[in-house]
Design a protein around this motif. Structure first.
Motif, PDB file in Angstrom:
ATOM      1  N   ASP A  22       8.265 -21.619   1.234  1.00 58.45           N
ATOM      2  CA  ASP A  22       9.658 -21.606   1.663  1.00 58.45           C
ATOM      3  C   ASP A  22       9.811 -22.196   3.054  1.00 58.45           C
ATOM      4  O   ASP A  22      10.732 -22.964   3.310  1.00 58.45           O
ATOM      5  N   LEU A  23       8.934 -21.845   3.968  1.00 57.37           N
ATOM      6  CA  LEU A  23       9.016 -22.346   5.336  1.00 57.37           C
ATOM      7  C   LEU A  23       8.906 -23.859   5.385  1.00 57.37           C
ATOM      8  O   LEU A  23       9.528 -24.508   6.229  1.00 57.37           O
ATOM      9  N   ASN A  24       8.116 -24.430   4.499  1.00 56.41           N
ATOM     10  CA  ASN A  24       7.918 -25.877   4.497  1.00 56.41           C
ATOM     11  C   ASN A  24       9.192 -26.646   4.161  1.00 56.41           C
ATOM     12  O   ASN A  24       9.258 -27.858   4.370  1.00 56.41           O
ATOM     13  N   ASP A  25      10.201 -25.959   3.631  1.00 61.48           N
ATOM     14  CA  ASP A  25      11.465 -26.606   3.297  1.00 61.48           C
ATOM     15  C   ASP A  25      12.379 -26.758   4.504  1.00 61.48           C
ATOM     16  O   ASP A  25      13.449 -27.371   4.395  1.00 61.48           O
ATOM     17  N   TYR A  26      11.992 -26.215   5.658  1.00 60.56           N
ATOM     18  CA  TYR A  26      12.873 -26.202   6.823  1.00 60.56           C
ATOM     19  C   TYR A  26      12.238 -26.936   8.003  1.00 60.56           C
ATOM     20  O   TYR A  26      11.060 -26.773   8.295  1.00 60.56           O
ATOM     21  N   LYS A  27      13.061 -27.727   8.673  1.00 62.68           N
ATOM     22  CA  LYS A  27      12.575 -28.591   9.756  1.00 62.68           C
ATOM     23  C   LYS A  27      12.675 -27.926  11.118  1.00 62.68           C
ATOM     24  O   LYS A  27      11.890 -28.210  12.012  1.00 62.68           O
ATOM     25  N   TYR A  28      13.679 -27.068  11.306  1.00 62.37           N
ATOM     26  CA  TYR A  28      13.947 -26.508  12.629  1.00 62.37           C
ATOM     27  C   TYR A  28      13.991 -24.977  12.600  1.00 62.37           C
ATOM     28  O   TYR A  28      14.324 -24.372  11.579  1.00 62.37           O
ATOM     29  N   ILE A  29      13.682 -24.378  13.756  1.00 64.26           N
ATOM     30  CA  ILE A  29      13.885 -22.949  13.980  1.00 64.26           C
ATOM     31  C   ILE A  29      14.746 -22.804  15.232  1.00 64.26           C
ATOM     32  O   ILE A  29      14.390 -23.312  16.304  1.00 64.26           O
ATOM     33  N   VAL A  30      15.876 -22.119  15.085  1.00 65.02           N
ATOM     34  CA  VAL A  30      16.807 -21.939  16.193  1.00 65.02           C
ATOM     35  C   VAL A  30      16.645 -20.525  16.751  1.00 65.02           C
ATOM     36  O   VAL A  30      16.805 -19.537  16.037  1.00 65.02           O
ATOM     37  N   VAL A  31      16.320 -20.450  18.041  1.00 69.77           N
ATOM     38  CA  VAL A  31      16.122 -19.175  18.733  1.00 69.77           C
ATOM     39  C   VAL A  31      17.351 -18.894  19.584  1.00 69.77           C
ATOM     40  O   VAL A  31      17.791 -19.766  20.341  1.00 69.77           O
ATOM     41  N   GLU A  32      17.926 -17.719  19.439  1.00 69.49           N
ATOM     42  CA  GLU A  32      19.101 -17.380  20.244  1.00 69.49           C
ATOM     43  C   GLU A  32      18.721 -17.272  21.712  1.00 69.49           C
ATOM     44  O   GLU A  32      17.607 -16.850  22.046  1.00 69.49           O
TER      45      GLU A  32
END
Length: 269
Positions: A22-32
């Motif tokens: 599942d993680l491999n499907d996402y390019k970015y991680i947004v941290v508040e």
């Protein structure tokens, strides 16, 4: 007993692989830039440490106070929001959750525990402990096929099941909020009766369980997800930014070609 151990090993391995996939499907991680348990932005320099820890593990992470990438959630949800569940009084306990545009949790870490008496050191200890859950993840971003809603006419959308339309705009909570784009854009009754707000640029907002669905000339392009009392995170195939209420108007701000853009929405009579 050996069968029990074998079963547990299989189960743990299965879920680790599933989460990794599942993680491999996402390019970015947004941290508040500031979480509920913090009294100010980047308190204890925790938020910048979080970004650093993700980057150490080859994730493309950044704080939401930074300029958002132009391709973020363009045509497909490719970014995850980092949520943090904090607990404990004598210790600092942190659980990290990565959540997609529809509000579904894609990955959850173990509970990280910080026992140091100093607040900042305790948070650092808890964060690094929780981040070890990513050490077994072989993260490699897998580009997904991007579909531009502007390339889809209203008839082709009306022929699809409701759940597919919902998935296209990143909102999967309630089918009753599914738009009805089969009506032509020139049909005023179709465009005005269901929308909460409209803008002079041709955009419109429809209420949903988690905020608003966003339309461009009656075609769904994204969502505005409510994050706090007057703050919304905006993801569309055309832009990404922030939204908020300003009196009786809804305002979306985003960056395009390094220039700040503003869209103002007024109530539909």
């Amino acid at each position: 007993m050996k069968y029990l151990f074998a079963f547990l090993f299989f189960t743990i391995t299965f879920f680790a692989v599933a989460q990794n996939q599942d993680l491999n499907d996402y390019k970015y991680i947004v941290v508040e830039n500031q979480y509920d348990f913090q009294s100010e932005a980047n308190e204890y320099r925790l938020n910048e440490l979080i970004v650093f820890e993700f980057k150490k593990r080859n994730f493309n992470a950044f704080r939401n106070s930074a300029i958002l990438p132009e391709d973020m959630n363009r045509g497909v949800c490719n970014a995850l929001q980092l949520k943090i569940d904090k607990s404990g009084s004598l210790t600092r306990n942190l659980i990290l959750r990565l959540v997609n545009c529809a509000g579904d949790t894609v990955f959850t870490t173990k509970k990280g525990v910080g026992r140091t008496k100093s607040n900042d050191k305790a948070y650092f200890e808890a964060l690094r402990d929780a981040m070890t859950s990513f050490d077994a993840v072989d993260y490699k971003f897998k580009e997904m096929l991007s579909v531009s809603p502007k390339a889809i006419d209203s008839k082709s959308i009306s022929d699809r099941p409701n759940v597919e339309i919902v998935a296209m705009i990143g909102e999967s909570s309630h089918s009753e909020n599914t738009p009805k784009p089969e009506k032509n854009v020139t049909d005023d009754a179709a465009s005005s009766s269901e929308y909460e707000f409209t803008s002079k640029e041709g955009y419109a907002l429809m209420k949903s369980a988690k905020g608003f669905l966003i339309f461009d000339n009656n075609l769904p392009i994204g969502v505005a997800l409510k994050k706090s009392n007057n703050a919304y995170l905006v993801h569309t195939s055309e832009f990404a930014g922030v939204g908020y209420m300003n009196g009786d108007k809804f305002v979306i701000e985003y960056i395009n070609n390094k220039k700040e853009q503003i869209i103002e929405f007024v109530n539909v009579p």
